[in-house]
Design a protein around this motif. Structure first.
Motif, PDB file in Angstrom:
ATOM      1  N   SER A  28     102.941  43.232 -35.511  1.00 37.87           N
ATOM      2  CA  SER A  28     101.699  42.446 -35.482  1.00 37.87           C
ATOM      3  C   SER A  28     101.290  42.077 -34.062  1.00 37.87           C
ATOM      4  N   ASN A  29     101.517  42.998 -33.112  1.00 34.90           N
ATOM      5  CA  ASN A  29     101.114  42.720 -31.730  1.00 34.90           C
ATOM      6  C   ASN A  29      99.763  43.323 -31.385  1.00 34.90           C
ATOM      7  N   GLY A  30      99.125  43.984 -32.376  1.00 32.80           N
ATOM      8  CA  GLY A  30      97.814  44.565 -32.146  1.00 32.80           C
ATOM      9  C   GLY A  30      97.824  45.826 -31.321  1.00 32.80           C
ATOM     10  N   ILE A  31      98.999  46.372 -31.017  1.00 29.40           N
ATOM     11  CA  ILE A  31      99.125  47.579 -30.199  1.00 29.40           C
ATOM     12  C   ILE A  31      99.775  48.667 -31.042  1.00 29.40           C
ATOM     13  N   PHE A  32      99.237  49.870 -30.952  1.00 31.02           N
ATOM     14  CA  PHE A  32      99.817  50.998 -31.671  1.00 31.02           C
ATOM     15  C   PHE A  32     101.043  51.476 -30.910  1.00 31.02           C
ATOM     16  N   ASP A  33     102.225  51.041 -31.371  1.00 31.72           N
ATOM     17  CA  ASP A  33     103.461  51.397 -30.684  1.00 31.72           C
ATOM     18  C   ASP A  33     104.604  51.424 -31.692  1.00 31.72           C
ATOM     19  N   ALA A  34     105.818  51.619 -31.177  1.00 28.61           N
ATOM     20  CA  ALA A  34     107.027  51.626 -32.001  1.00 28.61           C
ATOM     21  C   ALA A  34     106.852  52.576 -33.192  1.00 28.61           C
ATOM     22  N   SER A  35     107.089  52.066 -34.412  1.00 23.82           N
ATOM     23  CA  SER A  35     106.973  52.907 -35.615  1.00 23.82           C
ATOM     24  C   SER A  35     105.815  52.471 -36.486  1.00 23.82           C
ATOM     25  N   ASP A  36     104.758  51.965 -35.874  1.00 21.98           N
ATOM     26  CA  ASP A  36     103.576  51.588 -36.643  1.00 21.98           C
ATOM     27  C   ASP A  36     103.063  52.785 -37.438  1.00 21.98           C
ATOM     28  N   ARG A  37     102.719  52.548 -38.694  1.00 26.26           N
ATOM     29  CA  ARG A  37     102.194  53.628 -39.533  1.00 26.26           C
ATOM     30  C   ARG A  37     100.699  53.786 -39.280  1.00 26.26           C
ATOM     31  N   GLU A  38     100.317  54.949 -38.829  1.00 21.12           N
ATOM     32  CA  GLU A  38      98.914  55.196 -38.530  1.00 21.12           C
ATOM     33  C   GLU A  38      98.194  55.768 -39.745  1.00 21.12           C
ATOM     34  N   ALA A  39      96.874  55.621 -39.756  1.00 21.46           N
ATOM     35  CA  ALA A  39      96.066  56.270 -40.775  1.00 21.46           C
ATOM     36  C   ALA A  39      96.282  57.774 -40.677  1.00 21.46           C
ATOM     37  N   ARG A  40      96.527  58.396 -41.833  1.00 20.82           N
ATOM     38  CA  ARG A  40      96.893  59.808 -41.841  1.00 20.82           C
ATOM     39  C   ARG A  40      96.053  60.553 -42.877  1.00 20.82           C
ATOM     40  N   ASN A  41      95.521  61.694 -42.462  1.00 24.26           N
ATOM     41  CA  ASN A  41      94.805  62.586 -43.372  1.00 24.26           C
ATOM     42  C   ASN A  41      95.724  63.744 -43.728  1.00 24.26           C
ATOM     43  N   ARG A  42      95.775  64.065 -45.024  1.00 22.21           N
ATOM     44  CA  ARG A  42      96.671  65.132 -45.465  1.00 22.21           C
ATOM     45  C   ARG A  42      95.944  66.041 -46.451  1.00 22.21           C
ATOM     46  N   LEU A  43      96.108  67.339 -46.235  1.00 23.61           N
ATOM     47  CA  LEU A  43      95.608  68.341 -47.168  1.00 23.61           C
ATOM     48  C   LEU A  43      96.810  69.030 -47.790  1.00 23.61           C
ATOM     49  N   ASP A  44      96.926  68.930 -49.104  1.00 22.24           N
ATOM     50  CA  ASP A  44      98.037  69.519 -49.844  1.00 22.24           C
ATOM     51  C   ASP A  44      97.503  70.696 -50.659  1.00 22.24           C
ATOM     52  N   PHE A  45      98.099  71.853 -50.466  1.00 25.04           N
ATOM     53  CA  PHE A  45      97.645  73.091 -51.097  1.00 25.04           C
ATOM     54  C   PHE A  45      98.823  73.686 -51.851  1.00 25.04           C
ATOM     55  N   SER A  46      98.657  73.922 -53.177  1.00 25.52           N
ATOM     56  CA  SER A  46      99.797  74.363 -53.981  1.00 25.52           C
ATOM     57  C   SER A  46      99.350  75.349 -55.055  1.00 25.52           C
ATOM     58  N   PRO A  47      99.419  76.673 -54.774  1.00 24.49           N
ATOM     59  CA  PRO A  47      99.185  77.677 -55.820  1.00 24.49           C
ATOM     60  C   PRO A  47     100.482  77.973 -56.582  1.00 24.49           C
ATOM     61  N   ARG A  48     100.339  78.465 -57.814  1.00 23.12           N
ATOM     62  CA  ARG A  48     101.514  78.714 -58.655  1.00 23.12           C
ATOM     63  C   ARG A  48     101.254  79.932 -59.533  1.00 23.12           C
ATOM     64  N   LEU A  49     102.277  80.771 -59.678  1.00 20.04           N
ATOM     65  CA  LEU A  49     102.214  81.965 -60.500  1.00 20.04           C
ATOM     66  C   LEU A  49     103.405  81.932 -61.459  1.00 20.04           C
ATOM     67  N   SER A  50     103.161  82.134 -62.762  1.00 19.92           N
ATOM     68  CA  SER A  50     104.247  82.012 -63.737  1.00 19.92           C
ATOM     69  C   SER A  50     104.052  83.004 -64.869  1.00 19.92           C
ATOM     70  N   THR A  51     105.128  83.231 -65.596  1.00 20.05           N
ATOM     71  CA  THR A  51     105.084  84.084 -66.776  1.00 20.05           C
ATOM     72  C   THR A  51     106.195  83.655 -67.715  1.00 20.05           C
ATOM     73  N   SER A  52     106.224  84.253 -68.883  1.00 19.90           N
ATOM     74  CA  SER A  52     107.272  83.971 -69.862  1.00 19.90           C
ATOM     75  C   SER A  52     107.460  85.207 -70.722  1.00 19.90           C
ATOM     76  N   PHE A  53     108.709  85.573 -70.959  1.00 18.90           N
ATOM     77  CA  PHE A  53     108.984  86.755 -71.767  1.00 18.90           C
ATOM     78  C   PHE A  53     110.366  86.616 -72.398  1.00 18.90           C
ATOM     79  N   GLY A  54     110.612  87.416 -73.418  1.00 15.43           N
ATOM     80  CA  GLY A  54     111.872  87.360 -74.128  1.00 15.43           C
ATOM     81  C   GLY A  54     112.859  88.388 -73.615  1.00 15.43           C
ATOM     82  N   LEU A  55     114.125  87.989 -73.620  1.00  9.56           N
ATOM     83  CA  LEU A  55     115.226  88.907 -73.322  1.00  9.56           C
ATOM     84  C   LEU A  55     115.969  89.131 -74.628  1.00  9.56           C
TER      85      LEU A  55
END
Length: 852
Positions: free
Chosen positions: A509-536
């Motif tokens: 709470s010192n008003g300075i961005f230092d140490a381990s202060d958590r900054e505002a963060r933008n994140r883009l998460d991209f997750s494609p998936r390919l699947s199937t199902s078959f009998g053995l």
């Protein structure tokens, strides 16, 4: 409300011609039939005896005898008098009506509102007993003298009113008044009403407004309370309708305060002062409800209280004291205006668009602990509010959402800054008391394509999410050295005398961005998936899938860009064996499903960002996506190979066309096989790999008639400790009698029981033996003659410095067998209290707004 139909019939009669017609002074006529009818012209007296019936298309009046004095303009019906108009009915021993004054005197009268029966059936009733037994009777009214004051208005003397479905006989409770002004279908205003339960007066008021239909404005039942926190309180709800789709409830009230107690301020000073927690002063709670259409509904509340208790330090919860001295007198400064607000809203906008809001805020972190004495509610650390607007189609989902969290671990205000009172002399730079700056999701945008079949057996899916994780009004959290805000945490340093001493974190709470202060963060998460199902072959099914997760990060203060990605291979192999037994009419089906699931991340490229002001430190995790893969000793994400072997058994019962699952047992074992799989990127140093075996678990669900149970047990073979044991069992006969037990025994850290990352399959090895245990048990019983009893106990078995019995709740209630009303007294005793808190609950059915 129900007095009108009888009076209408006796004052106006009705208008359908019969074989014998009678004309009233009003010019209206009714048709009369009886075994014997005589008219005496010299006395202008008409007498009808034996199965006398006056009928119109809508009204029927039956009696043993009816006389009408045309000169005096008076009418009299006697002997098994019964009247039906629509769904309103009445029975009486005798009724006298004065046509000139519009007054009626009733002997042995009972007026009933009916439902669950047709109008034709009511008109066909030939005896009062048949009329009483037909359908349901939600409202009963009686009176001795009735005077008509308007088309739908009456003044009634000696009114007795009962909204009850228990039958048309003698009610178990009623409201009596010397005089009442009644408007049919709207309201009744009672003068000096008294509430009776089995002829015993229990409550009286000088005046009472009763709505006599659903959604009618009026006063609801007052709500008295008694609490060790806030003392005696009284609330008076006022219900206002705003058309068919909107209504408001205003509830003014007042709390007298929880009194005083001894506070030990130092070894030498003990002072008697008000309780640290609780409310004292006036309160106003407002609730607005709306259902403008079948697609839209919502509820909003706003509660305000002017708290007269002494002002507290939000960091400690102790009073601010004169001169800032810890054992001095509390400052005579009230806490002032405080409050709460909430909004729940659901809407289907059409064309596949929807929105939903679930929001709640309080003025300060102490508000919940001051308002409620419930132990579980008082332990809440955050309030979470969400809002989302989305479009859902057959082949896609797109949504925009926001998520806000309010930190209520301490007493900091939400909408304004906290300051040291002016009466305490401190330097200007120390007058502001800075609280936590919580990260929010402002906003998150999600686009998803559900699985769709491509290239024969294969199916593809895609999910993309953009999230901005940031404080509401700033770009960093200012948490300080360890990235965690705590106003009472101190760093240990070596003092001038060479001894360790604690000092506040100078970077928090010192008003300075230092140490381990958590900054505002933008994140883009991209997750494609390919699947199937078959009998053995005929007995085994294989379901493989291949996915990729790629995350891109941008810090808003540091401007640093980071990325992390990894492939994910998932393989499920299972089989199902089933056998059916059919003894007579009941069938049983037993299934056995063994399965093996493998989840493999060959490696991780990049990593979650470190604190923006300290890039040399370990990655800074914000949420479940950041923690989706295991983190090694160096703080970097690692590849892994996890496996879970499970055997699931289920027993189903079929009776006729109904099928239900009565028993399911799942046994499983987790494995961390990372050391046996090739991985790239960061990995644990040699000799520091975790154990292969992870938790062994068993999950049981059972249901049989009134009995239901669920249990989960996890055993950590590495420490030979039970990592988790949870039990939830209840017996409920559906008639108000129940017994339930809920128990949780958890390791604090390092077990599969904790919520894992969204891609990891098993959790980390146990590192802590700290435990948390909680037992909640309760019972609801019906003791006959309308009495009910409920008891609940909350136990913390591991408590050592205080009693394990944390909270007890005892409720004793009374109501009729039909449960159209019930009054309950509640006593709640919490650990550390010398006396319980008391409350009174009253519920009334069948009168809409009349109730609490």
């Amino acid at each position: 409300m129900m007095l009108l139909p009888v009076t209408v019939a006796l004052l106006v009669s009705a208008q359908i011609p019969l074989a014998t017609q009678i004309q009233l002074p009003t010019g209206e006529t009714v048709e009369l039939a009886a075994d014997y009818v005589v008219y005496e012209p010299d006395q202008q007296l008409l007498t009808a005896r034996g199965h006398t019936e006056l009928r119109t298309a809508e009204v029927v009046l039956r009696a043993d005898e009816v006389t009408y004095d045309q000169g005096a303009q008076k009418a009299r019906a006697a002997g098994k008098v019964m009247f039906v108009s629509g769904l309103f009915a009445a029975v009486a021993d005798e009724v006298d009506v004065d046509m000139k004054s519009n007054e009626a005197n009733v002997k042995g009268g009972l007026f009933m509102q009916k439902r669950g029966v047709t109008e034709e059936a009511l008109r066909s009733a030939e005896t009062p007993e048949q009329l009483r037994q037909m359908g349901e009777t939600p409202v009963l009214i009686s009176g001795t003298r009735i005077k008509r004051t308007g088309p739908n208005g009456f003044v009634v003397d000696d009114l007795a009113f009962t909204p009850c479905e228990c039958g048309p006989g003698e009610p178990s409770w009623r409201v009596e008044a010397n005089e009442a002004s009644v408007v049919m279908g709207e309201r009744a205003v009672l003068t000096w009403p008294v509430v009776y339960v089995h002829s015993v007066p229990v409550f009286a008021l000088p005046w009472l407004y009763l709505p006599l239909a659903e959604r009618r404005s009026g006063l609801l039942v007052p709500r008295p309370t008694s609490s060790g926190l806030s003392g005696f309180g009284i609330e008076q709800p006022v219900f206002l309708t705003l058309g068919r789709s909107y209504d408001l409830t205003f509830t003014p009230g007042y709390y007298t305060g929880g009194g005083q107690e001894d506070h030990r301020l130092s070894e030498a000073v003990t002072r008697r002062e008000p309780r640290f927690n609780g409310l004292r002063g006036p309160r106003l709670l407002n609730e607005f409800r709306y259902v403008p259409s079948e697609r839209t509904r919502g509820r909003a509340t706003l509660g305000l209280v002017y708290d007269l208790n002494p002002l507290r330090d939000p960091r400690s919860g102790n009073f601010f004291r004169e001169g800032g001295v810890g054992d001095a007198q509390a400052l005579d400064v009230s806490r002032g205006l405080r409050g709460e607000a909430s909004w729940q809203h659901v809407q289907e906008m059409g064309s596949g668009f929807y929105n939903r809001i679930d929001a709640g805020f309080v003025s300060d972190g102490f508000y919940t602990r001051d308002l409620t004495a419930d132990l579980v509610a008082r332990e809440a650390q955050y309030l979470r509010s969400t809002g989302v607007v989305y479009h859902r189609g057959e082949d896609h989902y797109a949504g925009l959402d926001v998520s806000l969290r309010q930190d209520i671990r301490w007493g900091f205000h939400f909408f304004r800054d906290d300051r040291v009172p002016d009466a305490i002399d401190v330097p200007a730079e120390q007058r502001s008391i800075l609280g936590p700056i919580t990260l929010q999701r402002l906003p998150s945008i999600t686009f998803a394509l559900p699985e769709r079949r491509i290239a024969g057996r294969w199916a593809a899916a895609l999910r993309m999410e953009f999230a901005r994780l940031a404080p509401m009004t700033r770009t960093f959290g200012d948490e300080g050295e360890d990235g965690l805000f705590d106003p009472n945490r101190a760093q240990v340093i070596t003092g001038p005398d060479g001894l360790p001493q604690g000092v506040p974190d100078p970077t928090q709470s010192n008003g300075i961005f230092d140490a381990s202060d958590r900054e505002a963060r933008n994140r883009l998460d991209f997750s494609p998936r390919l699947s199937t199902s078959f009998g053995l072959g005929p007995f085994v099914r294989m379901t493989p899938s291949l996915a990729l997760r790629q995350d891109l990060y941008l810090g808003e203060v540091s401007g640093r860009f980071a990325q992390r990605g990894y492939p994910l291979v998932d393989l499920m192999v299972d089989s199902e064996l089933a056998r059916t037994y059919q003894p007579r009419t009941t069938g049983y089906r037993h299934t056995l499903i063994p399965s093996v699931q493998l989840r493999y991340v060959p490696g991780v490229w990049g990593g979650v960002p470190s604190p923006g002001a300290s890039p040399d430190r370990a990655p800074q995790i914000y949420d479940e996506i950041d923690s989706a893969v295991p983190v090694g000793p160096d703080g970097r994400g690692q590849g892994f190979l996890h496996a879970v072997v499970e055997v699931s058994q289920a027993l189903e019962v079929k009776r006729g066309d109904q099928r239900s699952e009565v028993l399911r047992l799942r046994l499983g074992q987790g494995f961390d096989l990372t050391r046996h799989a090739p991985t790239f990127g960061a990995r644990s140093p040699a000799g520091q790999e975790g154990p292969v075996l992870r938790d062994t678990y068993a999950r049981l669900n059972a249901s049989a008639g009134v009995f239901n149970a669920g249990a989960l047990a996890r055993f950590d073979p590495n420490t030979s400790k039970i990592a988790q044991f949870s039990l939830d069992t209840w017996i409920d006969n559906g008639e108000g009698e129940a017994l339930y037990v809920r128990y949780d025994d958890l390791l604090a850290e390092g077990s599969d029981r904790l919520r894992r990352g969204i891609d990891a399959l098993v959790g980390p090895a146990a590192e802590s033996q700290a435990r948390a245990q909680l037992l909640v048990t309760g019972v609801r019983m019906s003791l006959g003659i309308g009495l009910g009893l409920r008891y609940e106990a909350l136990v913390q078995p591991l408590a050592q410095m205080q009693s394990p019995l944390a909270q007890q709740v005892l409720g004793v209630s009374y109501g009729p067998a039909c449960d159209c009303w019930r009054i309950e007294g509640v006593a709640t005793l919490r650990r550390g209290q010398s006396r319980p808190d008391f409350g009174l609950n009253l519920s009334v059915a069948g009168v809409g707004a009349f109730g609490s």
